[in-house]
Design an enzyme around this catalytic site. Structure first.
Site, PDB file in Angstrom:
ATOM      1  N   ARG A   1       0.807  -1.224   0.000  1.00 20.71           N
ATOM      2  CA  ARG A   1       0.000   0.000   0.000  1.00 20.71           C
ATOM      3  C   ARG A   1       0.843   1.280   0.000  1.00 20.71           C
ATOM      4  O   ARG A   1       0.435   2.280  -0.571  1.00 20.71           O
ATOM      5  CB  ARG A   1      -0.921   0.000   1.216  1.00 20.71           C
ATOM      6  CG  ARG A   1      -2.373  -0.189   0.789  1.00 20.71           C
ATOM      7  CD  ARG A   1      -3.312   0.195   1.882  1.00 20.71           C
ATOM      8  NE  ARG A   1      -3.053  -0.603   3.068  1.00 20.71           N
ATOM      9  CZ  ARG A   1      -3.937  -1.438   3.602  1.00 20.71           C
ATOM     10  NH1 ARG A   1      -5.122  -1.569   3.062  1.00 20.71           N
ATOM     11  NH2 ARG A   1      -3.656  -2.119   4.676  1.00 20.71           N
TER      12      ARG A   1
ATOM     13  N   LYS B   1       1.531 -18.914   6.291  1.00 21.22           N
ATOM     14  CA  LYS B   1       0.622 -19.321   7.349  1.00 21.22           C
ATOM     15  C   LYS B   1       0.098 -18.081   8.052  1.00 21.22           C
ATOM     16  O   LYS B   1       0.753 -17.047   7.938  1.00 21.22           O
ATOM     17  CB  LYS B   1       1.318 -20.291   8.284  1.00 21.22           C
ATOM     18  CG  LYS B   1       2.058 -19.659   9.475  1.00 21.22           C
ATOM     19  CD  LYS B   1       2.613 -20.693  10.384  1.00 21.22           C
ATOM     20  CE  LYS B   1       1.998 -20.689  11.745  1.00 21.22           C
ATOM     21  NZ  LYS B   1       2.402 -19.599  12.623  1.00 21.22           N
TER      22      LYS B   1
ATOM     23  N   LYS C   1      14.012 -25.656   7.569  1.00 20.20           N
ATOM     24  CA  LYS C   1      15.132 -25.862   8.487  1.00 20.20           C
ATOM     25  C   LYS C   1      15.900 -27.126   8.089  1.00 20.20           C
ATOM     26  O   LYS C   1      15.302 -28.178   7.891  1.00 20.20           O
ATOM     27  CB  LYS C   1      14.615 -26.003   9.930  1.00 20.20           C
ATOM     28  CG  LYS C   1      13.943 -24.736  10.467  1.00 20.20           C
ATOM     29  CD  LYS C   1      13.504 -24.925  11.917  1.00 20.20           C
ATOM     30  CE  LYS C   1      12.602 -23.804  12.392  1.00 20.20           C
ATOM     31  NZ  LYS C   1      13.261 -22.509  12.586  1.00 20.20           N
TER      32      LYS C   1
ATOM     33  N   GLU D   1       9.982 -21.752  23.381  1.00 22.87           N
ATOM     34  CA  GLU D   1      10.538 -20.449  22.990  1.00 22.87           C
ATOM     35  C   GLU D   1      10.666 -19.577  24.223  1.00 22.87           C
ATOM     36  O   GLU D   1       9.699 -19.443  24.984  1.00 22.87           O
ATOM     37  CB  GLU D   1       9.591 -19.743  22.020  1.00 22.87           C
ATOM     38  CG  GLU D   1       9.365 -20.487  20.739  1.00 22.87           C
ATOM     39  CD  GLU D   1       8.491 -19.658  19.801  1.00 22.87           C
ATOM     40  OE1 GLU D   1       9.044 -18.987  18.948  1.00 22.87           O
ATOM     41  OE2 GLU D   1       7.260 -19.682  19.964  1.00 22.87           O
TER      42      GLU D   1
ATOM     43  N   ASP E   1      -1.275 -21.439  16.459  1.00 24.87           N
ATOM     44  CA  ASP E   1      -0.040 -20.850  15.955  1.00 24.87           C
ATOM     45  C   ASP E   1       1.045 -21.905  15.682  1.00 24.87           C
ATOM     46  O   ASP E   1       1.841 -21.749  14.769  1.00 24.87           O
ATOM     47  CB  ASP E   1       0.459 -19.836  17.000  1.00 24.87           C
ATOM     48  CG  ASP E   1       1.617 -18.984  16.501  1.00 24.87           C
ATOM     49  OD1 ASP E   1       1.541 -18.494  15.362  1.00 24.87           O
ATOM     50  OD2 ASP E   1       2.593 -18.805  17.257  1.00 24.87           O
TER      51      ASP E   1
ATOM     52  N   HIS F   1       3.663 -26.374  12.432  1.00 25.04           N
ATOM     53  CA  HIS F   1       5.057 -26.732  12.717  1.00 25.04           C
ATOM     54  C   HIS F   1       5.181 -28.082  13.453  1.00 25.04           C
ATOM     55  O   HIS F   1       5.986 -28.929  13.082  1.00 25.04           O
ATOM     56  CB  HIS F   1       5.726 -25.662  13.573  1.00 25.04           C
ATOM     57  CG  HIS F   1       5.611 -24.284  12.998  1.00 25.04           C
ATOM     58  ND1 HIS F   1       5.613 -24.044  11.646  1.00 25.04           N
ATOM     59  CD2 HIS F   1       5.491 -23.070  13.585  1.00 25.04           C
ATOM     60  CE1 HIS F   1       5.501 -22.737  11.425  1.00 25.04           C
ATOM     61  NE2 HIS F   1       5.417 -22.131  12.581  1.00 25.04           N
TER      62      HIS F   1
ATOM     63  N   LYS G   1       5.479 -20.314  24.947  1.00 28.00           N
ATOM     64  CA  LYS G   1       6.284 -19.092  24.916  1.00 28.00           C
ATOM     65  C   LYS G   1       6.769 -18.803  26.329  1.00 28.00           C
ATOM     66  O   LYS G   1       6.174 -19.237  27.303  1.00 28.00           O
ATOM     67  CB  LYS G   1       5.420 -17.930  24.428  1.00 28.00           C
ATOM     68  CG  LYS G   1       4.897 -18.161  23.015  1.00 28.00           C
ATOM     69  CD  LYS G   1       5.094 -16.955  22.146  1.00 28.00           C
ATOM     70  CE  LYS G   1       4.607 -17.161  20.749  1.00 28.00           C
ATOM     71  NZ  LYS G   1       5.653 -17.442  19.776  1.00 28.00           N
TER      72      LYS G   1
HETATM   73  C1  BG6 Z   1       5.807 -18.791  13.761  1.00 28.34           C
HETATM   74  C2  BG6 Z   1       4.876 -18.464  14.885  1.00 28.34           C
HETATM   75  O1  BG6 Z   1       5.133 -19.471  12.741  1.00 28.34           O
HETATM   76  O2  BG6 Z   1       6.870 -19.607  14.258  1.00 28.34           O
HETATM   77  C3  BG6 Z   1       5.622 -17.743  15.988  1.00 28.34           C
HETATM   78  O3  BG6 Z   1       3.817 -17.649  14.402  1.00 28.34           O
HETATM   79  C4  BG6 Z   1       6.805 -18.572  16.434  1.00 28.34           C
HETATM   80  O4  BG6 Z   1       4.758 -17.474  17.084  1.00 28.34           O
HETATM   81  C5  BG6 Z   1       7.655 -18.987  15.243  1.00 28.34           C
HETATM   82  O5  BG6 Z   1       7.569 -17.777  17.330  1.00 28.34           O
HETATM   83  C6  BG6 Z   1       8.731 -19.954  15.669  1.00 28.34           C
HETATM   84  O6  BG6 Z   1       9.625 -20.141  14.615  1.00 28.34           O
HETATM   85  P1  BG6 Z   1      11.156 -20.507  14.866  1.00 28.34           P
HETATM   86  O7  BG6 Z   1      11.701 -20.702  13.506  1.00 28.34           O
HETATM   87  O8  BG6 Z   1      11.750 -19.341  15.596  1.00 28.34           O
HETATM   88  O9  BG6 Z   1      11.147 -21.744  15.702  1.00 28.34           O
END
Ligand code: BG6
Length: 512
Positions: free
Chosen positions: A61, A168, A202, A236, A255, A260, A360
């Protein structure tokens, strides 16, 4: 770039560059473009994996000129490149960066885009091949695809391709994912759609398949006869950072789990594919998703745990509670931690629980898959204290200390028979050094060469949402009463420990 002289770390010649194409990035003024996509394109160029007939068109935008877009990215690459930026190579890439300002809901944006693409094709020999990268808010995915179709920009003919990478989250539950699949399939064939999950970019995740299927010694014991259970941890230490608004709507389950974590489960549990062709691999992954036992509402209560962090400290620093994070409502009931016990109901995995935890603000950042083998019959050691001997455990360390380790029992030296647990460890870095990477290189390259193996098919996304659907329903009907229930800097709520203790097991202790 001296293609022929360059050798990679294993001494093999590098692959062919991707096809000539224009990569059109929707949402080009956002974070993903500067942090990942442009640095990844630079790395591909450096590795001679980007066609010399290549260009990028950013769409967003912000009213910016092409020159301003080039300058902006030239500034940002300094912060986000994963290796030293060579001025000559960057200049080569800069000359191929273009920009179209506009609203993605406005047909005029696509007319301008079409005109520019025709010009870029002529100047750079990109042959009408377009890779569209949707890095916008998910609410625009369907609209962009529709508009591309209407502008005639999605049609593949005369040997030129049109592919769309979709970021995503792909939907927020089963119904919305199905609708999105239905909507985009009005314009695109499944072969044109590349649903991205950055976990598959990865190296260590890709290595799961190599580890399992390129070695003869692991596969024979990779089943219920030898494996007691599997633990997957994606922890995390960061909180929600600046993404409180998005995260509070999503929560950790949406999420992290159907995307993942399910990638990690399917690669760990799948049968050997008949080839590494995209659908052969994805068929086997899809079978695992279908084999995951769908939890009944009662099982949701006993097999799942949710948590939200309160304030605490990480690495000696005080950090605020989730509810005190920016853009998070002070009484939010959104989960920031999930632990689950799942079972894969097939011949190989019957009665082998898969325990998962992700959250988290945990004590440490770590992603790993721990395969816990059954205890040996220790009858021979009846006079020796063996209760504390850990059964054999193979750990695939996905990040941050990439590697693979195996623990086993050994005799402690000395005149008495005493046993101790020891570790054998392989670290990627020791063998291969570090390869500067954003994690997006392989995925972009694969899309440019038409290899969809590492992308999600429609049925896989829907199967993933089906598994979590009962959790979403039950959790919505029964809001949590004890949030916040774990302090930042811990390993989650005590119920996550109890989930395993009830089965006579424990989470692997991850050292601080
Ligand atoms: C993202 C999530 O898809 O993956 C985040 O939305 C998360 O919340 C992230 O922190 C983690 O990715 P990585 O590569 O840091 O493990």
């Amino acid at each position: 770039m001296g293609k022929d002289e360059r050798l990679n770390t294993t001494g093999e010649r590098p692959g062919q560059p991707g096809d000539p194409c224009v990569m059109v990035i929707f949402g080009a003024s956002g974070d993903l473009t500067k942090r990942k996509l442009i640095p990844a394109l630079y790395n591909l160029a450096k590795g001679d994996l980007l066609s010399r007939e290549f260009a990028v068109v950013g769409v967003a935008r912000s009213g910016m000129t092409i020159e301003a877009f080039r300058q902006k990215l030239s500034q940002e690459i300094r912060d986000f490149a994963t290796a030293q930026v060579e001025a000559g190579l960057w200049e080569w890439l800069v000359q191929r960066l273009y920009y179209v300002p506009g609203d993605v809901g406005d047909p005029r944006t696509y007319q301008e885009l079409r005109t520019l693409l025709a010009k870029v094709d002529k100047e750079h020999g990109t042959r009408g091949n377009y890779l569209y990268y949707l890095a916008t808010s998910p609410s625009f995915f369907s609209e962009i695809v529709r508009q591309l179709g209407e502008a005639g920009l999605a049609r593949e003919e005369d040997g030129r391709w049109r592919r769309v990478i979709i970021e995503k989250p792909f939907g927020r539950d089963l119904d919305s994912a199905r609708s999105l699949n239905r909507e985009i399939s009005q314009t695109l064939t499944e072969g044109q759609i590349y649903r991205i999950d950055h976990y598959l970019g990865k190296e260590t995740v890709q290595n799961i398949l190599v580890f399992r299927f390129a070695n003869g010694i692991f596969e024979p014991i990779w089943n219920r006869r030898y494996i007691d259970h599997v633990q997957i941890t994606v922890a995390e230490s960061v909180g929600v950072e600046k993404r409180g608004g998005y995260f509070d709507e999503a929560g950790t389950l949406r999420d992290m789990v159907p995307n993942h974590i399910f990638q990690l489960i399917t690669l760990t549990a799948m049968e050997p594919p008949i080839s590494f062709e995209a659908n052969a691999v994805r068929d086997e992954q899809a079978k695992i998703l279908h084999a995951i036992h769908a939890l009944t509402p009662e099982e949701v209560l006993t097999h799942t745990v949710r948590g939200q962090y309160g304030e605490g400290s990480i690495g000696g620093e005080r950090v605020p509670a989730y509810r005190a994070e920016p853009n998070v409502p002070p009484a939010s009931n959104t989960e920031t931690f999930v632990a689950l016990k799942l079972s894969v109901d097939n011949w190989r995995w019957a009665d082998v629980p898969f325990y998962l935890r992700t959250g988290k603000r945990t004590a440490k950042r770590v992603t790993e898959i721990a395969i816990q083998f059954k205890r040996a019959p220790l009858i021979l050691f009846r006079k020796t204290p063996v209760e504390h001997l850990t059964p054999n455990r193979l750990v695939l360390h996905i990040q941050p200390d990439e590697g693979i380790s195996l623990s086993f029992g050994a005799k402690v030296p000395g005149p008495l028979v005493r046993l101790g647990t020891v570790h054998m460890a392989f670290q990627y870095e020791d063998y291969f050094g570090t390869t500067p990477s954003t994690g997006y290189e392989r995925l972009l390259y694969d899309c440019m060469t038409g290899d969809a193996t590492l992308f999600q098919r429609a049925d896989m996304v829907e199967a993933g949402w089906s598994v979590v659907a009962p959790l979403l329903d039950v959790w919505k009907a029964l809001p949590p009463r004890s949030f916040p229930n774990y302090p930042a800097g811990s390993w989650g709520p005590k119920e996550a420990d109890e989930l395993l203790e009830r089965d006579g097991r424990q989470w692997r202790r991850i050292e601080k």
